[in-house]
Design a protein around this motif. Structure first.
Motif, PDB file in Angstrom:
ATOM      1  N   VAL A   1       2.227  66.564  21.928  1.00  0.00           N
ATOM      2  CA  VAL A   1       2.671  65.968  20.665  1.00  0.00           C
ATOM      3  C   VAL A   1       3.798  66.840  20.132  1.00  0.00           C
ATOM      4  CG1 VAL A   1       1.947  65.480  18.292  1.00  0.00           C
ATOM      5  CG2 VAL A   1       0.395  65.042  20.175  1.00  0.00           C
ATOM      6  N   ALA A   2       4.735  66.233  19.444  1.00  0.00           N
ATOM      7  CA  ALA A   2       5.807  67.016  18.825  1.00  0.00           C
ATOM      8  C   ALA A   2       5.199  68.001  17.826  1.00  0.00           C
ATOM      9  CB  ALA A   2       6.797  66.089  18.119  1.00  0.00           C
TER      10      ALA A   2
ATOM     11  N   LEU B   1      -1.206  59.536  11.418  1.00  0.00           N
ATOM     12  CA  LEU B   1      -0.471  60.420  12.330  1.00  0.00           C
ATOM     13  C   LEU B   1      -1.327  60.799  13.535  1.00  0.00           C
ATOM     14  CD1 LEU B   1       1.412  62.856   9.916  1.00  0.00           C
ATOM     15  CD2 LEU B   1       2.427  61.188  11.468  1.00  0.00           C
TER      16      LEU B   1
ATOM     17  N   ASN C   1      -0.607  59.388  17.501  1.00  0.00           N
ATOM     18  CA  ASN C   1      -0.246  60.418  18.481  1.00  0.00           C
ATOM     19  C   ASN C   1      -1.417  60.918  19.315  1.00  0.00           C
ATOM     20  OD1 ASN C   1       2.700  61.000  17.831  1.00  0.00           O
ATOM     21  ND2 ASN C   1       1.728  61.050  15.823  1.00  0.00           N
TER      22      ASN C   1
ATOM     23  N   PRO D   1       6.337  69.315  15.069  1.00  0.00           N
ATOM     24  CA  PRO D   1       6.397  68.963  13.652  1.00  0.00           C
ATOM     25  C   PRO D   1       5.300  67.979  13.211  1.00  0.00           C
ATOM     26  CG  PRO D   1       8.595  68.925  14.571  1.00  0.00           C
ATOM     27  CD  PRO D   1       7.647  69.097  15.721  1.00  0.00           C
ATOM     28  N   ILE D   2       4.852  67.126  14.108  1.00  0.00           N
ATOM     29  CA  ILE D   2       3.790  66.188  13.746  1.00  0.00           C
ATOM     30  C   ILE D   2       2.488  66.942  13.507  1.00  0.00           C
ATOM     31  CG2 ILE D   2       2.322  64.315  14.619  1.00  0.00           C
ATOM     32  CD1 ILE D   2       4.863  63.147  15.882  1.00  0.00           C
ATOM     33  N   LEU D   3       2.139  67.825  14.422  1.00  0.00           N
ATOM     34  CA  LEU D   3       0.918  68.602  14.237  1.00  0.00           C
ATOM     35  C   LEU D   3       1.051  69.536  13.035  1.00  0.00           C
ATOM     36  CD1 LEU D   3      -1.866  68.854  15.542  1.00  0.00           C
ATOM     37  CD2 LEU D   3      -1.042  70.917  16.627  1.00  0.00           C
TER      38      LEU D   3
ATOM     39  N   THR E   1       2.748  68.913  10.354  1.00  0.00           N
ATOM     40  CA  THR E   1       2.583  68.056   9.181  1.00  0.00           C
ATOM     41  C   THR E   1       1.108  67.786   8.914  1.00  0.00           C
ATOM     42  OG1 THR E   1       4.723  67.007   9.588  1.00  0.00           O
ATOM     43  CG2 THR E   1       3.169  65.817   8.179  1.00  0.00           C
ATOM     44  N   ILE E   2       0.359  67.519   9.972  1.00  0.00           N
ATOM     45  CA  ILE E   2      -1.084  67.302   9.814  1.00  0.00           C
ATOM     46  C   ILE E   2      -1.742  68.541   9.206  1.00  0.00           C
ATOM     47  CG2 ILE E   2      -3.245  67.031  11.104  1.00  0.00           C
ATOM     48  CD1 ILE E   2      -1.710  65.084  12.955  1.00  0.00           C
TER      49      ILE E   2
ATOM     50  N   ILE F   1      -3.214  66.210  19.864  1.00  0.00           N
ATOM     51  CA  ILE F   1      -4.199  65.793  18.863  1.00  0.00           C
ATOM     52  C   ILE F   1      -5.550  65.796  19.566  1.00  0.00           C
ATOM     53  CG2 ILE F   1      -4.940  63.968  17.303  1.00  0.00           C
ATOM     54  CD1 ILE F   1      -2.272  65.208  16.496  1.00  0.00           C
TER      55      ILE F   1
ATOM     56  N   LYS G   1      -0.681  61.070  23.142  1.00  0.00           N
ATOM     57  CA  LYS G   1       0.523  61.755  23.597  1.00  0.00           C
ATOM     58  C   LYS G   1       0.182  63.188  23.970  1.00  0.00           C
ATOM     59  CE  LYS G   1       3.601  58.989  20.766  1.00  0.00           C
ATOM     60  NZ  LYS G   1       4.460  58.978  19.592  1.00  0.00           N
TER      61      LYS G   1
END
Length: 118
Positions: free
Chosen positions: A95-96, A85, A89, A98-100, A102-103, A37, A92
Protein backbone atom coordinates in the motif's frame (compact mmCIF):
# COMPACT_ATOMS: atom_id res chain seq x y z
CA UNK A 1 -28.43 -0.63 30.39
CA UNK A 2 -25.24 0.38 32.18
CA UNK A 3 -23.81 -3.14 31.88
CA UNK A 4 -24.48 -3.13 28.13
CA UNK A 5 -22.86 0.28 27.86
CA UNK A 6 -19.77 -0.97 29.70
CA UNK A 7 -19.54 -4.09 27.51
CA UNK A 8 -19.75 -1.95 24.38
CA UNK A 9 -17.11 0.39 25.77
CA UNK A 10 -14.73 -2.53 26.37
CA UNK A 11 -15.35 -3.78 22.82
CA UNK A 12 -14.78 -0.24 21.53
CA UNK A 13 -11.40 -0.18 23.29
CA UNK A 14 -10.55 -3.58 21.83
CA UNK A 15 -11.33 -2.21 18.36
CA UNK A 16 -9.07 0.76 19.09
CA UNK A 17 -6.27 -1.53 20.22
CA UNK A 18 -6.62 -3.61 17.07
CA UNK A 19 -6.67 -0.59 14.77
CA UNK A 20 -3.76 1.20 16.42
CA UNK A 21 -1.78 -2.02 16.92
CA UNK A 22 -2.26 -2.99 13.28
CA UNK A 23 -0.95 0.40 12.22
CA UNK A 24 2.02 0.31 14.61
CA UNK A 25 3.13 -3.11 13.36
CA UNK A 26 3.38 -1.70 9.85
CA UNK A 27 5.44 1.36 10.80
CA UNK A 28 8.72 -0.52 10.41
CA UNK A 29 7.99 -0.78 6.68
CA UNK A 30 7.62 2.98 6.18
CA UNK A 31 11.24 3.40 5.07
CA UNK A 32 11.14 0.54 2.60
CA UNK A 33 7.57 1.12 1.43
CA UNK A 34 6.62 -2.47 2.30
CA UNK A 35 3.41 -1.70 4.16
CA UNK A 36 -0.01 -3.27 3.84
CA UNK A 37 -3.45 -3.12 5.37
CA UNK A 38 -3.46 -6.03 7.76
CA UNK A 39 -6.70 -7.58 9.06
CA UNK A 40 -6.21 -5.92 12.45
CA UNK A 41 -6.61 -2.49 10.85
CA UNK A 42 -9.70 -3.43 8.88
CA UNK A 43 -11.43 -5.31 11.69
CA UNK A 44 -10.42 -2.75 14.30
CA UNK A 45 -11.95 0.07 12.25
CA UNK A 46 -15.16 -1.89 11.73
CA UNK A 47 -15.34 -2.75 15.44
CA UNK A 48 -14.84 0.91 16.34
CA UNK A 49 -17.56 1.96 13.92
CA UNK A 50 -20.17 -0.56 15.05
CA UNK A 51 -19.51 -0.33 18.79
CA UNK A 52 -19.33 3.47 18.66
CA UNK A 53 -22.74 3.75 17.01
CA UNK A 54 -24.25 1.20 19.41
CA UNK A 55 -22.66 2.92 22.39
CA UNK A 56 -24.20 6.27 21.48
CA UNK A 57 -27.58 4.60 20.98
CA UNK A 58 -27.45 2.80 24.33
CA UNK A 59 -26.36 5.96 26.16
CA UNK A 60 -29.18 7.99 24.66
CA UNK A 61 -31.83 5.29 25.13
CA UNK A 62 -30.87 4.51 28.70
CA UNK A 63 -30.52 8.08 29.92
CA UNK A 64 -26.95 7.31 30.93
CA UNK A 65 -25.69 10.78 30.13
CA UNK A 66 -25.52 13.49 27.54
CA UNK A 67 -23.88 12.91 24.18
CA UNK A 68 -22.19 15.73 22.30
CA UNK A 69 -23.63 15.06 18.85
CA UNK A 70 -21.13 17.30 17.05
CA UNK A 71 -18.21 15.45 18.64
CA UNK A 72 -19.77 12.10 17.77
CA UNK A 73 -20.40 13.22 14.18
CA UNK A 74 -16.75 14.26 13.77
CA UNK A 75 -15.54 10.96 15.23
CA UNK A 76 -17.98 9.05 13.00
CA UNK A 77 -16.71 10.76 9.86
CA UNK A 78 -13.10 10.04 10.85
CA UNK A 79 -13.72 6.33 11.49
CA UNK A 80 -15.69 6.07 8.23
CA UNK A 81 -12.73 7.55 6.32
CA UNK A 82 -10.39 5.12 8.09
CA UNK A 83 -12.61 2.15 7.24
CA UNK A 84 -13.08 3.18 3.59
CA UNK A 85 -9.31 3.67 3.15
CA UNK A 86 -8.67 0.28 4.72
CA UNK A 87 -11.38 -1.44 2.67
CA UNK A 88 -10.26 0.02 -0.66
CA UNK A 89 -6.59 -0.82 -0.06
CA UNK A 90 -6.98 -4.13 1.77
CA UNK A 91 -5.80 -6.28 -1.15
CA UNK A 92 -3.00 -4.04 -2.37
CA UNK A 93 0.47 -5.21 -1.49
CA UNK A 94 2.26 -2.91 -0.89
CA UNK A 95 0.00 0.00 0.00
CA UNK A 96 1.23 3.53 -0.59
CA UNK A 97 2.90 4.78 2.58
CA UNK A 98 0.83 8.02 2.67
CA UNK A 99 -2.38 5.97 2.82
CA UNK A 100 -1.24 3.98 5.83
CA UNK A 101 0.15 7.17 7.37
CA UNK A 102 -3.25 8.82 6.93
CA UNK A 103 -4.95 5.88 8.63
CA UNK A 104 -2.53 6.19 11.56
CA UNK A 105 -2.92 9.95 11.87
CA UNK A 106 -6.71 9.74 11.71
CA UNK A 107 -6.69 7.02 14.36
CA UNK A 108 -4.60 9.20 16.67
CA UNK A 109 -6.82 12.19 15.87
CA UNK A 110 -9.87 10.18 16.93
CA UNK A 111 -8.17 9.30 20.22
CA UNK A 112 -7.23 12.93 20.85
CA UNK A 113 -10.79 14.07 20.10
CA UNK A 114 -12.20 11.44 22.46
CA UNK A 115 -9.92 12.51 25.30
CA UNK A 116 -9.73 16.29 24.97
CA UNK A 117 -13.06 17.37 23.44
CA UNK A 118 -15.33 17.84 26.45
Amino acid sequence: MEILSNILLVLHFIGLASLLGGFLTQMSGFKTGAVRINPAILHGALTQLVTGVLLVGVIQMGDLGEVDNIKIAVKLVIVLVIYVLAWINRKKDPVAVPILGTIGLLTIANIVIAVFWK
